[in-house]
Design a protein around this motif. Structure first.
Motif, PDB file in Angstrom:
ATOM      1  N   HIS A 106       0.848  -1.205   0.000  1.00 20.24           N
ATOM      2  CA  HIS A 106       0.000   0.000   0.000  1.00 20.24           C
ATOM      3  C   HIS A 106       0.879   1.250   0.000  1.00 20.24           C
ATOM      4  O   HIS A 106       1.724   1.401   0.883  1.00 20.24           O
ATOM      5  N   ASP A 107       0.652   2.125  -0.948  1.00 21.25           N
ATOM      6  CA  ASP A 107       1.524   3.313  -0.957  1.00 21.25           C
ATOM      7  C   ASP A 107       0.792   4.635  -1.142  1.00 21.25           C
ATOM      8  O   ASP A 107       1.398   5.698  -1.203  1.00 21.25           O
ATOM      9  N   ILE A 108      -0.522   4.584  -1.215  1.00 25.34           N
ATOM     10  CA  ILE A 108      -1.243   5.836  -1.473  1.00 25.34           C
ATOM     11  C   ILE A 108      -1.094   6.791  -0.289  1.00 25.34           C
ATOM     12  O   ILE A 108      -0.719   7.956  -0.444  1.00 25.34           O
ATOM     13  N   GLY A 109      -1.351   6.260   0.915  1.00 25.86           N
ATOM     14  CA  GLY A 109      -1.240   7.088   2.122  1.00 25.86           C
ATOM     15  C   GLY A 109       0.191   7.537   2.350  1.00 25.86           C
ATOM     16  O   GLY A 109       0.450   8.695   2.687  1.00 25.86           O
ATOM     17  N   LYS A 110       1.115   6.605   2.138  1.00 29.75           N
ATOM     18  CA  LYS A 110       2.529   6.930   2.337  1.00 29.75           C
ATOM     19  C   LYS A 110       2.964   8.049   1.379  1.00 29.75           C
ATOM     20  O   LYS A 110       3.667   8.986   1.775  1.00 29.75           O
ATOM     21  N   ASN A 111       2.550   7.942   0.116  1.00 29.69           N
ATOM     22  CA  ASN A 111       2.934   8.989  -0.849  1.00 29.69           C
ATOM     23  C   ASN A 111       2.321  10.340  -0.494  1.00 29.69           C
ATOM     24  O   ASN A 111       2.919  11.392  -0.716  1.00 29.69           O
ATOM     25  N   LEU A 112       1.121  10.260   0.059  1.00 30.90           N
ATOM     26  CA  LEU A 112       0.481  11.502   0.490  1.00 30.90           C
ATOM     27  C   LEU A 112       1.303  12.139   1.616  1.00 30.90           C
ATOM     28  O   LEU A 112       1.552  13.347   1.626  1.00 30.90           O
ATOM     29  N   VAL A 113       1.739  11.302   2.532  1.00 28.71           N
ATOM     30  CA  VAL A 113       2.600  11.787   3.614  1.00 28.71           C
ATOM     31  C   VAL A 113       3.858  12.418   3.011  1.00 28.71           C
ATOM     32  O   VAL A 113       4.274  13.522   3.396  1.00 28.71           O
ATOM     33  N   GLY A 114       4.437  11.732   2.028  1.00 22.70           N
ATOM     34  CA  GLY A 114       5.650  12.252   1.378  1.00 22.70           C
ATOM     35  C   GLY A 114       5.421  13.618   0.745  1.00 22.70           C
ATOM     36  O   GLY A 114       6.206  14.560   0.935  1.00 22.70           O
ATOM     37  N   MET A 115       4.322  13.723   0.017  1.00 25.28           N
ATOM     38  CA  MET A 115       4.016  15.003  -0.654  1.00 25.28           C
ATOM     39  C   MET A 115       3.825  16.122   0.359  1.00 25.28           C
ATOM     40  O   MET A 115       4.303  17.235   0.174  1.00 25.28           O
ATOM     41  N   MET A 116       3.087  15.791   1.423  1.00 22.65           N
ATOM     42  CA  MET A 116       2.815  16.831   2.425  1.00 22.65           C
ATOM     43  C   MET A 116       4.108  17.249   3.122  1.00 22.65           C
ATOM     44  O   MET A 116       4.289  18.428   3.433  1.00 22.65           O
ATOM     45  N   LEU A 117       4.998  16.292   3.363  1.00 25.82           N
ATOM     46  CA  LEU A 117       6.270  16.630   3.997  1.00 25.82           C
ATOM     47  C   LEU A 117       7.090  17.540   3.082  1.00 25.82           C
ATOM     48  O   LEU A 117       7.649  18.547   3.515  1.00 25.82           O
ATOM     49  N   GLU A 118       7.123  17.186   1.801  1.00 20.07           N
ATOM     50  CA  GLU A 118       7.853  18.024   0.847  1.00 20.07           C
ATOM     51  C   GLU A 118       7.256  19.415   0.798  1.00 20.07           C
ATOM     52  O   GLU A 118       7.961  20.419   0.829  1.00 20.07           O
ATOM     53  N   SER A 119       5.927  19.437   0.739  1.00 18.30           N
ATOM     54  CA  SER A 119       5.256  20.731   0.696  1.00 18.30           C
ATOM     55  C   SER A 119       5.505  21.520   1.959  1.00 18.30           C
ATOM     56  O   SER A 119       5.455  22.743   1.956  1.00 18.30           O
ATOM     57  N   GLY A 120       5.774  20.809   3.050  1.00 18.57           N
ATOM     58  CA  GLY A 120       6.013  21.486   4.321  1.00 18.57           C
ATOM     59  C   GLY A 120       7.466  21.921   4.469  1.00 18.57           C
ATOM     60  O   GLY A 120       7.831  22.450   5.516  1.00 18.57           O
ATOM     61  N   GLY A 121       8.281  21.650   3.466  1.00 15.32           N
ATOM     62  CA  GLY A 121       9.659  22.128   3.507  1.00 15.32           C
ATOM     63  C   GLY A 121      10.697  21.061   3.837  1.00 15.32           C
ATOM     64  O   GLY A 121      11.873  21.360   4.020  1.00 15.32           O
ATOM     65  N   PHE A 122      10.278  19.809   3.921  1.00 16.11           N
ATOM     66  CA  PHE A 122      11.230  18.723   4.182  1.00 16.11           C
ATOM     67  C   PHE A 122      11.796  18.175   2.876  1.00 16.11           C
ATOM     68  O   PHE A 122      11.159  18.252   1.829  1.00 16.11           O
ATOM     69  N   THR A 123      13.008  17.612   2.979  1.00 18.14           N
ATOM     70  CA  THR A 123      13.542  16.839   1.868  1.00 18.14           C
ATOM     71  C   THR A 123      13.140  15.395   2.112  1.00 18.14           C
ATOM     72  O   THR A 123      13.375  14.860   3.202  1.00 18.14           O
TER      73      THR A 123
END
Ligand code: B1M
Lengths: 490, 210
Positions: free
Chosen positions: B101-118
């Motif tokens: 399952h990767d939909i939720g994980k990718n969402l977490v990734g996108m939000m982290l990137e959008s929040g300024g994380f690498t």
């Protein structure tokens, strides 16, 4: 749903744009109608109003004492000349409900002598303030399209109860109102109030926001008072429901087909009289059916036969192109419980699928003895679900989604697609009461049952919803009309 | 005149075309590239995050917003030296072993990137050994594991134990999430944090690094 746009979809041939429960075929409707015509000619109906007897006789009916036998041609003329569509407006005169084809509109019920107190849960007699509450609830709920009083006020002069109920409704909701009237004096007062708001009788006729509810006794008997009200409504050009109430196996044949024959015949008598008084008078054919529960000696509202016969009636009325009025959203249960939910949901779905134009009755508990605001609030949720079903599956180029399916590829997902973004809000029904929280969230929010959530929403609406008010001068005018009617009646 | 506020608005509505237009206009008008990112794109995404958390926005809308924000970043990126690209921390992210399952994980990734994380997104079906190898290689501030199955979530524990064995436990914070994961479970397996949704994951990471 509260729209000025008709939801009817045109087609060159059969169309299933909406899921519809067409229980009776055209041929079956024709058979029922032919039987009705024969019955009206052969058996006729009892008519206990002198003016009506004269009107029927003059038109060519065979009148023997109180028995009126109607020639088929005359019944057919009435069916042709009664309008096949009526628009009910809101209080501001804006076109609101198109009573035509299979458009469906929901509202509460009436006739209950008790009310379930929304705060204490006590069962007691309704007060005028309860009718105000009913209006506020109806005004706020998206799927409730029209208002009825959900109980008669017991804290006013009994002979004026309907007039006070109407005043409470019309002052607290802009939605169209279906108002029961006991006699011509009440009907006059209510029409006067409505005309005062509309800016005169003529304006009210043009954009009516009230339909009078005239109940006949059923079993092919039409009383003096009932027909006097029909004559009044027709003369004034005010839309009215002519509603028959039948108990299969008791006041009507036990067979649903036979009960339908009696109901349609009853309604046609009222329609014919109205057409003879004023050709084109707007009439809504009403049919309410139940059975006698032999075990308890009561007439249930949650029985499947209520919707079975109600659907048959809607099918025949649609066949005759007469706007119609039916029943759903009530229960034989005594409180906000699972029975209430089941019976209300079952009937709301079926009445909706039957294409009944005006569906009243939501809010009645205990086979109609007690009114419940909570049931109206819960019913609104079920109506939303029903409407999602009725919207059906739209099939067009964009919705077939060929492009996006190919773009996503096997094994992919649609969450981040423009196509999903465009449709996920409008294609899905969004609950307001049904709980889909993850269990942790549900527990964190108090682990509330459906009954508790319904009660909270009801109280929240009563506390926070502010319906549009009438102007001060209109309110004063209404008060004067009520006072005058009160003086005349006493 | 284009404004940061307008750019944020376009991110919130997920309008990629408009985001690109406004970003370009801001560049042409001489706004500082870092301001465009921080005051326009990320500011918009922060609002998306809090609306998502409150249940006012939904997954498809968040994904569209994140996509449109990335489109804006792509335009600004060439104007900024790599070392100046804003980053408040490095997150190593993956779905645990046996779990696809990767939909939720990718969402977490996108939000982290959008929040300024690498974000280094390792993908799905990542074994404890693979996680450890990547921690050594990338030196992240945070290791973030997602699991959607009750049968795979125990691999989070395996991974944390292996981290300890390798003596890396004090060098990296561990967070866990996914539908079957709870705070209790996170405590039990010795994770440093748990987030119930993607927006909370961003807040959690910020908290852990502050
Ligand atoms: C690190 O920090 C963090 C912080 C927060 C984190 C985080 C990490 N990770 C997630 N979050 C959090 O943030 C996100 C949003 O804010 C949230 O992420 P979520 O992932 O929860 O939410 C997403 C945005 C949307 N949700 C999802 O994406 C999951 C949706 C459901 C329907 C689901 C899907 C889509 C799939 N599935 Co699967 N699937 C189900 C799911 C049922 C459901 N309705 O939830 C579930 C999870 N699946 C299940 C099962 C059993 C399976 N699935 C399987 C397969 C699949 C698909 C491949 C078809 C597909 C995945 C596609 C993909 N690319 O991901 C199989 C297993 C495959 C495998 N080995 O992994 C299979 C075993 C089915 C089978 N018999 O083959 C069930 C798990 C039961 C359990 N108790 O373990 C399940 C609950 C469905 C069910 N009711 O049976 C939060 O949890």
């Amino acid at each position: 749903m509260y729209t000025t746009r008709s939801l009817y979809t045109r087609a060159n041939y059969e169309v299933n744009q909406t899921t519809l429960w067409k229980m009776l075929s055209e041929d079956q409707c024709e058979e029922i109608f032919m039987t009705v015509l024969e019955l009206l000619e052969r058996t006729g109906a009892e008519v206990k109003n002198k003016e009506a007897l004269e009107i029927f006789e003059k038109a060519g009916c065979w009148v023997d004492g109180n028995r009126v036998r109607i020639p088929t041609a005359l019944s057919e003329w009435a069916v042709r000349t009664v309008p096949s569509r009526i628009t009910l407006c809101n209080r501001n005169g804006k076109r609101a409900l198109s009573l035509e084809t299979t458009n469906v509109y929901y509202g509460p019920g009436q006739g209950n002598g008790q009310i379930l107190d929304p705060v204490t849960g006590e069962i007691r007699k309704p007060l005028k303030a309860d009718i105000v509450n009913t209006a506020i609830i109806c005004d706020s709920l998206k799927n409730i399209d029209f208002a009825m009083n959900n109980g008669l006020p017991s804290d006013v002069a009994p002979a004026m109860a309907e007039v006070h109920a109407f005043e409470a409704l019309v002052s607290n909701t802009t939605k169209p109102i279906v108002q029961n009237v006991e006699n011509v004096a009440q009907a006059q007062a209510i029409v006067d109030i409505a005309a005062a708001i509309a800016g005169g009788l003529r304006e009210l006729q043009k954009n009516p926001f009230v339909a009078l509810y005239i109940a006949t006794e059923g079993t092919l008997v039409h009383s003096d008072e009932t027909l006097a009200k029909v004559i009044f409504a027709a003369k004034n050009g005010i839309p009215f429901v002519y509603n028959t109430k039948l108990v299969a196996g008791d006041t009507a044949p036990a067979t649903p087909a036979g009960a339908l024959v009696v109901a349609v015949a009853d309604v046609l008598v009222g329609i014919l009289l109205a057409q003879l008084v004023r050709q084109g008078a707007p009439v809504i054919g009403g049919g309410f059916f139940t059975i006698e529960d032999k075990a308890n000696g009561i007439k249930p509202l949650g029985a499947p036969e209520v919707e079975l016969m109600g659907t048959g009636f809607a099918n025949v009325m649609r066949y005759l192109r007469i706007p119609n009025f039916g029943f759903a959203g009530a229960t034989d249960g005594k409180l906000s419980d699972a029975q209430m939910g089941l019976e209300a949901a079952f009937s709301i779905l079926h009445a909706g699928l039957s294409g009944t134009n005006l569906i009243h009755g939501c809010g009645l508990l205990e086979y109609g003895l007690t009114g419940s605001l909570e049931l109206i609030v819960m019913g609104d949720e079920v109506m939303g679900m029903t409407r999602r079903m009725m919207k059906g599956v739209e099939v067009d180029e964009e919705r077939l989604a060929r492009g996006v399916i190919d773009a996503v590829q096997p094994g992919g997902h649609y969450l981040g697609e423009e196509h999903t973004m465009k449709f996920f809000r409008s294609e899905f029904w969004w609950p307001t009461l049904m709980n889909r929280n993850r269990i942790d969230d549900w527990i964190a929010k108090g682990a509330k049952s459906m009954g508790q959530r319904v009660k909270e929403k009801t109280l929240d609406i009563l506390k926070n919803h502010r319906p549009d008010k009438l102007a001060e001068d209109k309110l004063a005018e209404i008060k004067a009309i009520v006072a005058k009617a009160e003086a005349a009646i006493e | 005149m284009a404004s940061f506020e307008d750019l944020s608005k376009q991110v919130i509505t997920g309008n990629q075309v408009k985001v690109k237009e406004v970003t370009q206009a801001l560049i042409d008008e001489g706004s500082a590239p870092l301001d465009i990112i921080n005051l326009g794109l990320i500011a918009g995404m922060n609002i998306v995050g809090s609306r998502f958390k409150n249940g006012e926005m939904f997954v498809p809308e968040v994904l569209m917003a994140a996509k449109s924000m990335s489109a804006g970043i792509e335009i600004v990126k060439p104007l900024i030296a790599d070392k100046d690209m804003p980053s408040i921390g490095k997150v190593l992210l993956g779905t645990v072993k046996g779990d696809l399952h990767d939909i939720g994980k990718n969402l977490v990734g996108m939000m982290l990137e959008s929040g300024g994380f690498t974000v280094i997104n390792m993908g799905i079906d990542i074994s404890p050994e693979q996680f450890i190898k990547a921690v050594k290689e990338h030196n992240p501030d945070i290791l973030a594991m997602s699991a959607l199955l009750t049968t795979t979530m125990l691999h989070m524990k395996d991974t944390i134990e292996l981290l300890k064995e390798e003596g890396l436990h004090n060098k990296v914070k561990v967070i866990v999430g996914g539908a079957p994961i709870s705070q209790d479970f996170a405590d039990e397996v010795g994770a440093d944090g748990f987030a119930p949704d993607a927006a909370s994951a961003v807040d959690l990471c910020k908290k852990l690094l502050s």
